[in-house]
Design a protein around this motif. Structure first.
Motif, PDB file in Angstrom:
ATOM      1  N   ASN A   1       0.828  -1.211   0.000  1.00  0.00           N
ATOM      2  CA  ASN A   1       0.000   0.000   0.000  1.00  0.00           C
ATOM      3  C   ASN A   1       0.861   1.259   0.000  1.00  0.00           C
ATOM      4  N   ILE A   2       2.120   1.121  -0.481  1.00  0.00           N
ATOM      5  CA  ILE A   2       3.049   2.255  -0.460  1.00  0.00           C
ATOM      6  C   ILE A   2       2.482   3.444  -1.238  1.00  0.00           C
ATOM      7  N   ALA A   3       1.986   3.186  -2.453  1.00  0.00           N
ATOM      8  CA  ALA A   3       1.465   4.276  -3.283  1.00  0.00           C
ATOM      9  C   ALA A   3       0.229   4.903  -2.644  1.00  0.00           C
ATOM     10  N   PHE A   4      -0.603   4.042  -2.029  1.00  0.00           N
ATOM     11  CA  PHE A   4      -1.805   4.547  -1.359  1.00  0.00           C
ATOM     12  C   PHE A   4      -1.428   5.464  -0.202  1.00  0.00           C
TER      13      PHE A   4
ATOM     14  N   LEU B   1     -11.661   9.036   8.032  1.00  0.00           N
ATOM     15  CA  LEU B   1     -11.209   9.844   6.895  1.00  0.00           C
ATOM     16  C   LEU B   1     -11.030   9.005   5.637  1.00  0.00           C
ATOM     17  N   ILE B   2     -10.362   7.841   5.773  1.00  0.00           N
ATOM     18  CA  ILE B   2     -10.099   7.013   4.583  1.00  0.00           C
ATOM     19  C   ILE B   2     -11.410   6.520   3.983  1.00  0.00           C
TER      20      ILE B   2
ATOM     21  N   PRO C   1     -12.777   7.398  -2.675  1.00  0.00           N
ATOM     22  CA  PRO C   1     -12.671   7.631  -4.128  1.00  0.00           C
ATOM     23  C   PRO C   1     -11.504   8.541  -4.505  1.00  0.00           C
ATOM     24  N   SER C   2     -11.272   9.610  -3.733  1.00  0.00           N
ATOM     25  CA  SER C   2     -10.210  10.540  -4.105  1.00  0.00           C
ATOM     26  C   SER C   2      -8.828  10.000  -3.724  1.00  0.00           C
ATOM     27  N   LEU C   3      -8.806   8.858  -2.990  1.00  0.00           N
ATOM     28  CA  LEU C   3      -7.508   8.276  -2.620  1.00  0.00           C
ATOM     29  C   LEU C   3      -7.128   7.113  -3.540  1.00  0.00           C
ATOM     30  N   GLN C   4      -8.073   6.702  -4.407  1.00  0.00           N
ATOM     31  CA  GLN C   4      -7.781   5.611  -5.335  1.00  0.00           C
ATOM     32  C   GLN C   4      -6.754   6.073  -6.362  1.00  0.00           C
TER      33      GLN C   4
END
Lengths: 173, 101
Positions: B28-31, B50-51, B56-59
């Motif tokens: 999940n490094i990129a996430f 929060l997550i 959607p905006s964190l995908q």
């Protein structure tokens, strides 16, 4: 001959074209000036039409993992023949494929036999049940990749047939 | 990581994540990188859902064509079998370019 790179559920047709020292990458219908330089370990740089990008690269068989700008991409390089072979045998019903993992109980056919549609190719036992895998079309047995008493996984191709002209005729003999 | 201010610490964490490369297993490094760049995290307005609320905006945004082409080029050029296929083409045919019979 075009290979395919499968990436993000898309297949890109690729080939290297031109003389050895001025190879270009044909990607679908684009001709790109592309170069890959491997450095230490997984480090590499890829240059596409003058844009150089640092990447990390790991190759495992036909699978290529590429790290680019913080994201990891999982790509597969597919041989065109492998791609088409998988399509045709499955589509034409010329193979007996294991519907579930199990064990071979009997093999009534041998390589070279002509079989008619509906004939039993292999008897398997899975989940305490004996199941006859039958030919869905007439053909000649070209490969048997199992043996009585041996185990196999789901989707293993146990018997492979080749289309045979006299298949229907043999059924009436 | 340590830094005198929150903004600098976030920037250093982000840089550290960006330098972390792990190939062969999902991470999940990129996430986490995208999460750190989220305005609410940058401003310190963090709460436990929060997550979930901003998923959607964190995908991962769909990769640009340039990114896809760079990855496809790297994969194709690293493959011995693609290179062998090109070597199998006679020089005269190769000079013609993309034409094949």
């Amino acid at each position: 001959m075009r290979h395919f790179v499968r990436l993000e559920q898309q297949d890109f047709a690729v080939a290297l074209i031109g003389p050895r020292l001025e190879r270009r990458l044909l990607l679908d219908d684009l001709v790109l000036d592309a170069e890959l330089q491997r450095h230490h370990g997984t480090q590499a740089t890829v240059r596409v039409d003058g844009v150089v990008r640092p990447i990390h690269l790991a190759v495992a068989g036909d699978r290529v993992l590429v790290w680019l700008d913080g994201e990891v991409f999982d790509a597969a390089v597919l041989e065109p023949l492998a791609l088409y072979a998988g399509m045709t045998a499955a589509a034409s019903g010329l193979e007996a494929r294991a519907p579930m993992p199990g064990c071979v109980v009997a093999l009534p056919v041998a390589v070279g036999d002509i079989v008619r549609a509906g004939e039993t190719l292999v008897v398997i036992e899975s989940m305490k049940l004996e199941v006859n895998l039958r030919a869905t079309s007439a053909g000649r047995v070209v490969a048997i990749s199992c043996d009585v008493g041996r185990n196999f996984d789901k989707d293993a191709v146990l018997v492979l047939l080749a289309a045979h002209e006299g298949g229907e005729h043999a059924a009436t003999d | 990581v340590h830094a005198p201010t929150r903004a600098q610490a976030l920037a250093r964490t982000r840089a550290a994540l960006h330098e972390t490369v792990l190939l062969g297993c999902g991470t999940n490094i990129a996430f986490l990188g995208r999460l750190l760049m989220h305005p609410l995290v940058q401003n310190g307005e963090v709460h436990t859902s929060l997550i979930q609320e901003h998923l959607p905006s964190l995908q991962r945004p769909p990769p640009s064509p340039a990114t896809l082409y760079a990855v496809v080029a790297a994969a194709a050029l690293s493959s011995a079998s693609v290179e062998q296929a090109a070597d199998a083409v006679p020089p005269l045919h190769a000079a013609i370019g993309a034409w094949r019979n």
